[in-house]
Design an enzyme around this catalytic site. Structure first.
Site, PDB file in Angstrom:
ATOM      1  N   GLU A 130       6.976  -8.973   4.656  1.00 48.67           N
ATOM      2  CA  GLU A 130       6.593  -8.416   3.355  1.00 48.67           C
ATOM      3  C   GLU A 130       5.993  -9.533   2.511  1.00 48.67           C
ATOM      4  O   GLU A 130       6.637 -10.553   2.262  1.00 48.67           O
ATOM      5  CB  GLU A 130       7.767  -7.784   2.625  1.00 48.67           C
ATOM      6  CG  GLU A 130       7.342  -7.129   1.305  1.00 48.67           C
ATOM      7  CD  GLU A 130       8.395  -6.221   0.693  1.00 48.67           C
ATOM      8  OE1 GLU A 130       8.235  -5.865  -0.489  1.00 48.67           O
ATOM      9  OE2 GLU A 130       9.372  -5.869   1.389  1.00 48.67           O
ATOM     10  N   ASP A 145       3.236 -18.898  -2.032  1.00 48.11           N
ATOM     11  CA  ASP A 145       2.157 -17.935  -1.810  1.00 48.11           C
ATOM     12  C   ASP A 145       2.183 -17.483  -0.349  1.00 48.11           C
ATOM     13  O   ASP A 145       2.108 -18.311   0.565  1.00 48.11           O
ATOM     14  CB  ASP A 145       0.824 -18.600  -2.156  1.00 48.11           C
ATOM     15  CG  ASP A 145      -0.339 -17.629  -2.171  1.00 48.11           C
ATOM     16  OD1 ASP A 145      -0.367 -16.702  -1.339  1.00 48.11           O
ATOM     17  OD2 ASP A 145      -1.239 -17.802  -3.018  1.00 48.11           O
ATOM     18  N   ASP A 184      -0.451  -7.646  -7.522  1.00 43.99           N
ATOM     19  CA  ASP A 184      -1.162  -7.742  -8.799  1.00 43.99           C
ATOM     20  C   ASP A 184      -2.604  -7.283  -8.586  1.00 43.99           C
ATOM     21  O   ASP A 184      -3.318  -7.832  -7.746  1.00 43.99           O
ATOM     22  CB  ASP A 184      -1.143  -9.191  -9.293  1.00 43.99           C
ATOM     23  CG  ASP A 184      -1.548  -9.308 -10.747  1.00 43.99           C
ATOM     24  OD1 ASP A 184      -2.456  -8.564 -11.182  1.00 43.99           O
ATOM     25  OD2 ASP A 184      -0.975 -10.148 -11.460  1.00 43.99           O
ATOM     26  N   LYS A 196      -9.569  -7.335 -14.050  1.00 41.03           N
ATOM     27  CA  LYS A 196     -10.837  -7.845 -14.579  1.00 41.03           C
ATOM     28  C   LYS A 196     -11.744  -8.296 -13.436  1.00 41.03           C
ATOM     29  O   LYS A 196     -11.303  -8.940 -12.492  1.00 41.03           O
ATOM     30  CB  LYS A 196     -10.581  -9.000 -15.538  1.00 41.03           C
ATOM     31  CG  LYS A 196      -9.834  -8.594 -16.810  1.00 41.03           C
ATOM     32  CD  LYS A 196      -9.649  -9.784 -17.739  1.00 41.03           C
ATOM     33  CE  LYS A 196      -8.908  -9.358 -19.011  1.00 41.03           C
ATOM     34  NZ  LYS A 196      -8.676 -10.490 -19.939  1.00 41.03           N
ATOM     35  N   ASP A 231      -0.953   1.251  -7.649  1.00 34.39           N
ATOM     36  CA  ASP A 231      -1.191   2.315  -8.620  1.00 34.39           C
ATOM     37  C   ASP A 231      -2.504   2.111  -9.353  1.00 34.39           C
ATOM     38  O   ASP A 231      -2.825   2.846 -10.286  1.00 34.39           O
ATOM     39  CB  ASP A 231      -0.045   2.383  -9.637  1.00 34.39           C
ATOM     40  CG  ASP A 231       0.174   1.047 -10.334  1.00 34.39           C
ATOM     41  OD1 ASP A 231      -0.681   0.645 -11.137  1.00 34.39           O
ATOM     42  OD2 ASP A 231       1.200   0.402 -10.066  1.00 34.39           O
ATOM     43  N   TYR A 282       8.358  -1.672  -9.170  1.00 33.89           N
ATOM     44  CA  TYR A 282       6.962  -1.577  -9.596  1.00 33.89           C
ATOM     45  C   TYR A 282       6.449  -0.151  -9.466  1.00 33.89           C
ATOM     46  O   TYR A 282       5.669   0.327 -10.291  1.00 33.89           O
ATOM     47  CB  TYR A 282       6.108  -2.552  -8.788  1.00 33.89           C
ATOM     48  CG  TYR A 282       6.515  -3.985  -9.022  1.00 33.89           C
ATOM     49  CD1 TYR A 282       6.166  -4.637 -10.204  1.00 33.89           C
ATOM     50  CD2 TYR A 282       7.299  -4.670  -8.100  1.00 33.89           C
ATOM     51  CE1 TYR A 282       6.570  -5.944 -10.439  1.00 33.89           C
ATOM     52  CE2 TYR A 282       7.707  -5.973  -8.329  1.00 33.89           C
ATOM     53  CZ  TYR A 282       7.334  -6.607  -9.504  1.00 33.89           C
ATOM     54  OH  TYR A 282       7.747  -7.902  -9.740  1.00 33.89           O
ATOM     55  N   GLU A 283       6.888   0.547  -8.425  1.00 34.75           N
ATOM     56  CA  GLU A 283       6.534   1.956  -8.300  1.00 34.75           C
ATOM     57  C   GLU A 283       7.150   2.753  -9.447  1.00 34.75           C
ATOM     58  O   GLU A 283       6.493   3.620 -10.044  1.00 34.75           O
ATOM     59  CB  GLU A 283       7.031   2.495  -6.965  1.00 34.75           C
ATOM     60  CG  GLU A 283       6.689   3.968  -6.752  1.00 34.75           C
ATOM     61  CD  GLU A 283       7.381   4.534  -5.537  1.00 34.75           C
ATOM     62  OE1 GLU A 283       6.690   5.097  -4.685  1.00 34.75           O
ATOM     63  OE2 GLU A 283       8.621   4.407  -5.447  1.00 34.75           O
TER      64      GLU A 283
END
Length: 243
Positions: free
Chosen positions: A60, A112, A134, A138, A170, A210-211
């Site tokens: 993950e 990372d 994320d 922009k 989303d 987050y969902e």
């Protein structure tokens, strides 16, 4: 004098830490993380991180608070799980669940995740999750997005034939970009879960915070499922367009 490390440094976008950690969480980081920490050694065979070696390893990238990773590890005790996340608060939350639920099949890369996938051995991952990364909405920040052509190629290298990659977001623009990136790569085939519909949760889906935030805002999470094409088969440049 030690030889200078000439490896390129990867820029980390986003926060490394949020609110100050409570003493108990700081203690967990100091005591438990060193034993579970993954070192990104080139050619790393992730099965050897577990004793006995794991028969299969799932990955993950960006596990957030670890909700999905912890439940998946508990539900699949025979699978080895790798989780990559640079956000210290999220790492501490996962460590608390690991200790509380005595989960012995999780290893953590607290950096990372792109660094980890570059180090992993070929065909060493059986399943991968990238859930609500994320979106960097922009235009000038799109280059920061985790799902991009380079990542698609690296994932194709480290994942075994037929391995599945689940993406969730989303952000409608990011969903479209992820679909275009993966289907355009040629080594990934889209898997249609529900005809003409990627909005419904996949079977067995484990909710994340987050969902929940997205649903509370009235947003519609999308779920994209891809399968790694078998090695030796000519890449299909239009693979997965059914998604």
């Amino acid at each position: 004098m030690a030889e200078t490390d000439r490896r390129p440094r990867r820029v980390l976008y986003g926060r490394r830490q949020g609110r100050p950690l409570r003493p108990g969480r700081r203690e967990l980081l100091a005591r438990l993380l060193p034993a579970l920490r993954i070192e990104a050694t080139p050619g790393l065979d992730p099965s050897t991180l577990f004793q006995p070696p794991a028969a299969a390893v799932w990955l993950e990238l960006g596990f957030g608070g670890g909700e999905h990773l912890a439940v998946a590890a508990k539900d699949h005790p025979g699978i080895g799980f790798l989780g990559a996340e640079p956000f210290l608060n999220g790492i501490a939350s996962l460590l608390a669940r690991i200790e509380r639920e005595r989960l012995g099949n999780i290893r953590i890369f607290p950096e990372d995740g792109r660094i980890l996938i570059e180090a992993l051995a070929e065909a060493s991952i059986a399943r991968c999750f990238i859930l609500f990364p994320d979106p960097w909405p922009k235009l000038r920040h799109h280059k920061r997005r985790l799902v991009n052509p380079k990542t698609a190629g690296e994932l194709a290298r480290i994942m075994s034939d037929g391995a599945r990659l689940l993406l969730a977001s989303d952000d409608a623009d990011y969903v479209a970009a992820m679909r275009e990136t993966m289907t355009g790569h040629g080594l990934w085939q889209g898997v249609r879960q529900v005809p003409e519909d990627t909005v419904l949760r996949p079977p067995g889906w484990i909710p994340t915070r987050y969902e929940a935030k997205a649903l509370a805002k009235g947003l519609s999470p999308h779920y994209l499922l891809f399968e790694r094409m078998p090695r030796g088969i000519k890449p299909l440049m239009d693979a997965g367009k059914s998604l």
